[in-house]
Design an enzyme around this catalytic site. Structure first.
Site, mmCIF file in Angstrom:
data_model
loop_
_atom_site.group_PDB
_atom_site.id
_atom_site.type_symbol
_atom_site.label_atom_id
_atom_site.label_comp_id
_atom_site.label_asym_id
_atom_site.label_seq_id
_atom_site.Cartn_x
_atom_site.Cartn_y
_atom_site.Cartn_z
ATOM 1 N N ASN A 1 5.649 -8.794 -1.947
ATOM 2 C CA ASN A 1 4.291 -8.718 -1.604
ATOM 3 C C ASN A 1 3.955 -7.111 -2.417
ATOM 4 O O ASN A 1 2.879 -6.679 -2.157
ATOM 5 C CB ASN A 1 3.843 -8.512 -0.210
ATOM 6 C CG ASN A 1 3.904 -10.018 0.213
ATOM 7 O OD1 ASN A 1 3.399 -11.005 -0.398
ATOM 8 N ND2 ASN A 1 4.197 -10.069 1.396
ATOM 9 N N HIS B 1 -4.521 -16.333 9.085
ATOM 10 C CA HIS B 1 -3.124 -15.963 9.385
ATOM 11 C C HIS B 1 -2.731 -15.871 10.824
ATOM 12 O O HIS B 1 -3.383 -15.944 11.820
ATOM 13 C CB HIS B 1 -3.048 -14.388 8.577
ATOM 14 C CG HIS B 1 -1.642 -14.008 8.708
ATOM 15 N ND1 HIS B 1 -0.901 -13.537 9.693
ATOM 16 C CD2 HIS B 1 -0.670 -14.234 7.653
ATOM 17 C CE1 HIS B 1 0.375 -13.174 9.235
ATOM 18 N NE2 HIS B 1 0.598 -13.551 7.995
ATOM 19 N N GLU C 1 -10.138 -14.279 5.675
ATOM 20 C CA GLU C 1 -9.432 -13.581 4.746
ATOM 21 C C GLU C 1 -10.114 -13.783 3.516
ATOM 22 O O GLU C 1 -10.453 -14.494 3.058
ATOM 23 C CB GLU C 1 -7.924 -14.117 4.570
ATOM 24 C CG GLU C 1 -7.241 -14.464 6.123
ATOM 25 C CD GLU C 1 -5.672 -14.821 5.778
ATOM 26 O OE1 GLU C 1 -5.266 -14.661 4.717
ATOM 27 O OE2 GLU C 1 -5.377 -15.635 6.729
ATOM 28 N N SER D 1 -3.142 -16.138 2.341
ATOM 29 C CA SER D 1 -1.617 -15.549 2.024
ATOM 30 C C SER D 1 -0.655 -16.735 1.753
ATOM 31 O O SER D 1 0.244 -16.327 0.856
ATOM 32 C CB SER D 1 -1.107 -15.009 3.253
ATOM 33 O OG SER D 1 -1.122 -15.854 4.347
ATOM 34 N N ASP E 1 -10.058 -9.908 6.719
ATOM 35 C CA ASP E 1 -8.438 -9.546 6.447
ATOM 36 C C ASP E 1 -8.584 -9.397 4.753
ATOM 37 O O ASP E 1 -8.254 -10.420 4.378
ATOM 38 C CB ASP E 1 -7.396 -10.431 7.152
ATOM 39 C CG ASP E 1 -6.198 -10.311 7.069
ATOM 40 O OD1 ASP E 1 -5.687 -9.281 6.252
ATOM 41 O OD2 ASP E 1 -5.176 -10.595 7.778
ATOM 42 N N HIS F 1 -3.961 -9.130 1.507
ATOM 43 C CA HIS F 1 -3.469 -9.584 0.001
ATOM 44 C C HIS F 1 -4.451 -9.270 -1.014
ATOM 45 O O HIS F 1 -4.259 -9.837 -2.221
ATOM 46 C CB HIS F 1 -3.060 -11.090 0.018
ATOM 47 C CG HIS F 1 -2.204 -11.299 1.095
ATOM 48 N ND1 HIS F 1 -0.966 -11.229 0.832
ATOM 49 C CD2 HIS F 1 -1.925 -11.691 2.256
ATOM 50 C CE1 HIS F 1 -0.095 -11.646 1.806
ATOM 51 N NE2 HIS F 1 -0.940 -11.852 2.817
ATOM 52 N N LYS G 1 1.967 -4.171 1.534
ATOM 53 C CA LYS G 1 1.965 -5.064 0.400
ATOM 54 C C LYS G 1 1.694 -4.307 -0.892
ATOM 55 O O LYS G 1 2.582 -3.874 -1.585
ATOM 56 C CB LYS G 1 1.087 -6.047 0.742
ATOM 57 C CG LYS G 1 1.306 -7.096 1.929
ATOM 58 C CD LYS G 1 0.522 -8.014 2.394
ATOM 59 C CE LYS G 1 0.917 -8.987 3.521
ATOM 60 N NZ LYS G 1 1.133 -8.481 4.729
#
Length: 387
Positions: A52, A144, A187, A191, A216, A219, A250
Site C-alpha cells: 500500500n 471495510h 469509502e 480497498s 474513509d 486508499h 499507506k
C-alpha cells in the site's frame, strides 16, 4: 490430535481443519521489503505488487533526508523519541502530535485533525463515539471490515445499501430516515475493488435529506487531489463531508491514522472515542516522520502523475485507481494465480473470504509509484499469458 474433555476433537483444531479444506487457512510468512522489491524467507526476490506504499515513499533517500533534518534541528539523537508509553489523555500527548495535526489541517482549511493509533482504531472508534440509540447509519455494502466492526460497537441502528447505488440509498432514507439523525458511511476508493464512490451524488442527497457523511479516504489520501488530500478534495466536496478518516500507513508509508472534522466534533471524540482514550500514544519519532512527509505531500505531484500513468497501462478506464482486482472467484484458484505470478517474479496476494464475499476471491494488485512503466508492462504481459 487434541481431544476435548468429552473425547471429541478440539473445536479449534476442527476450525483450522475446515479452513484448510476451504483453501481459506492463513499463515504468517516472514518477508522483508526493500523499495519496490520484497524478499521471502526462502530468499526469493519479487517485484512487490501487494504494497500500500502507493507513492513509493519508503525509500532510503527520503529517510536520510528525514534524519538529516532532525539532526540539523538538534532533535535527534539528542532526546528520547522511540516511545510514548501512555495514552494521549495521560502523558502521551507529546508536542509532535500538535505539529503533525497542524500540518494535516493545512490540507483542509477551516477543519481540525485528530491523530489516532491506526486506521482500525479510527473506524471502530469514531461512529460509536458520535452515534447512539435512535440514530441510523447507512453504509455501503462494501465498507471495510473495520467500519463494520465500528457499526457493531455503536448504539445506532445500521443497514447497508447496495454498492455505490445512490438510488437504493435514497429509498432507505425515505423509508427509515424520517425524524432521525442519520449518517451515511462510505469509502472514496474501495480497498478490494479499487472503484470510487459517487461523492458528488452523495453530497446532493445530503443537501436534500440532511444526513451527515462519514468518508474513509484510506486508499485515496496521498494519491488523489492537487495536494494529495484525497478524492473529496479533488472533487471539491471536502467541506461538505462531516468526517474524513485516512491513514498514515499507506501512501504516507508511516504509521497511524487521523480524523478530519469540525472543532466541536473533535472535542466530542477526545471525550468519547474509546479507541483513542484507551490506546497508547504513538512514538514521537513516528509522528515526526509522518509530519516530514505530510509537509512534502503537495510537492509529490510528479509521483502521483507517474502512478496514474502506471494505472493506465492496466486499464483504459479514466476512473481506474491504483488497486486492480484480478478476479478468481474460487479460493483455490486465487491461491493458484498468486503462486503463478510469484513464479514469474511478482509478489501478489490471494484475497479470500471474509475480506471479500464468498465466491469473489481474487488476486489484489496494488501499484506503487516506485515501479517503472517497464515493470507494469511486463506484469500485464504475464497476466495476459496466464489468462
Amino acid at each position: 490430535m487434541i481431544r476435548n474433555e468429552n473425547g471429541g476433537a478440539d473445536p479449534m483444531e476442527e476450525l483450522l481443519r475446515r479452513l484448510e479444506e476451504e483453501n481459506n487457512l492463513r499463515v504468517l510468512r516472514r518477508t522483508r521489503c526493500e523499495g519496490k522489491y520484497i524478499e521471502d524467507e526462502a530468499g526469493g526476490r519479487y517485484l512487490n505488487l501487494s504494497s500500500n506504499d502507493y507513492l513509493g515513499l519508503s525509500d532510503e533517500a527520503l529517510q536520510r533526508g528525514f534524519f538529516a533534518e532532525l539532526a540539523g534541528q538538534g532533535e535527534f539523537p539528542g532526546r528520547f523519541m522511540m516511545s510514548n508509553p501512555a495514552s494521549r489523555l495521560m502523558t502521551g500527548n507529546s508536542p509532535e502530535y500538535e505539529r503533525l495535526e497542524g500540518s494535516l489541517a493545512a490540507l483542509w482549511p477551516g477543519r481540525e485533525v485528530l491523530v489516532v493509533g491506526c486506521g482500525y482504531l479510527a473506524n471502530t472508534g469514531v461512529l460509536p463515539a458520535l452515534t447512539g440509540k435512535g440514530d441510523l447509519v447507512l453504509g455501503d455494502k462494501l465498507l471495510h471490515a473495520s467500519l463494520i466492526d465500528g457499526l457493531r460497537l455503536s448504539g445506532a441502528e445500521w443497514m447497508r445499501f447496495r454498492h455505490n447505488d445512490t438510488g437504493h440509498l435514497e429509498s432507505l432514507l425515505r423509508k427509515y430516515g424520517a425524524g432521525r439523525r442519520i449518517w451515511v458511511a462510505t469509502e472514496s476508493v474501495f480497498s478490494m475493488d479499487g472503484d470510487r464512490a459517487p461523492l458528488a451524488e452523495l453530497v446532493r442527497l445530503k443537501r436534500k435529506y440532511g444526513f451527515r457523511i462519514y468518508l474513509d479516504e484510506a486508499h485515496a489520501f496521498g494519491v488523489f487531489g492537487p495536494s494529495g488530500a484525497g478524492c473529496a478534495a479533488q472533487e471539491g466536496v471536502a467541506q461538505e463531508v462531516d468526517v474524513i478518516v485516512a491513514t498514515l500507513g499507506k501512501a504516507l508509508s508511516s504509521a497511524g491514522a487521523f480524523v478530519v472534522t469540525d472543532p466541536l466534533t473533535r472535542r466530542v471524540l477526545v471525550n468519547r472515542m474509546r479507541t483513542l482514550i484507551f490506546s497508547t500514544a504513538l512514538p514521537p519519532l513516528t509522528l515526526l516522520w509522518s509530519d516530514f512527509l505530510v509537509r512534502r505531500l503537495p510537492g509529490f505531484g510528479e509521483r502521483r502523475e507517474h502512478l496514474r500513468r502506471l494505472v493506465s497501462l492496466l486499464s483504459d478506464d479514466p476512473a481506474a485507481t491504483q488497486i486492480v482486482p484480478v478476479m478468481a472467484y474460487e479460493n483455490g484458484r486465487a491461491l493458484e494465480m498468486a503462486a503463478r505470478f510469484r513464479e514469474e517474479g511478482f509478489w501478489t496476494t490471494a484475497i479470500r473470504h471474509p475480506t471479500v464475499p464468498q465466491g469473489e476471491a481474487r488476486v489484489r494488485v496494488s501499484l506503487s509509484a516506485a515501479l517503472s512503466a517497464e515493470d507494469v508492462e511486463r506484469f500485464a504481459e504475464v497476466w495476459k499469458r496466464l489468462g
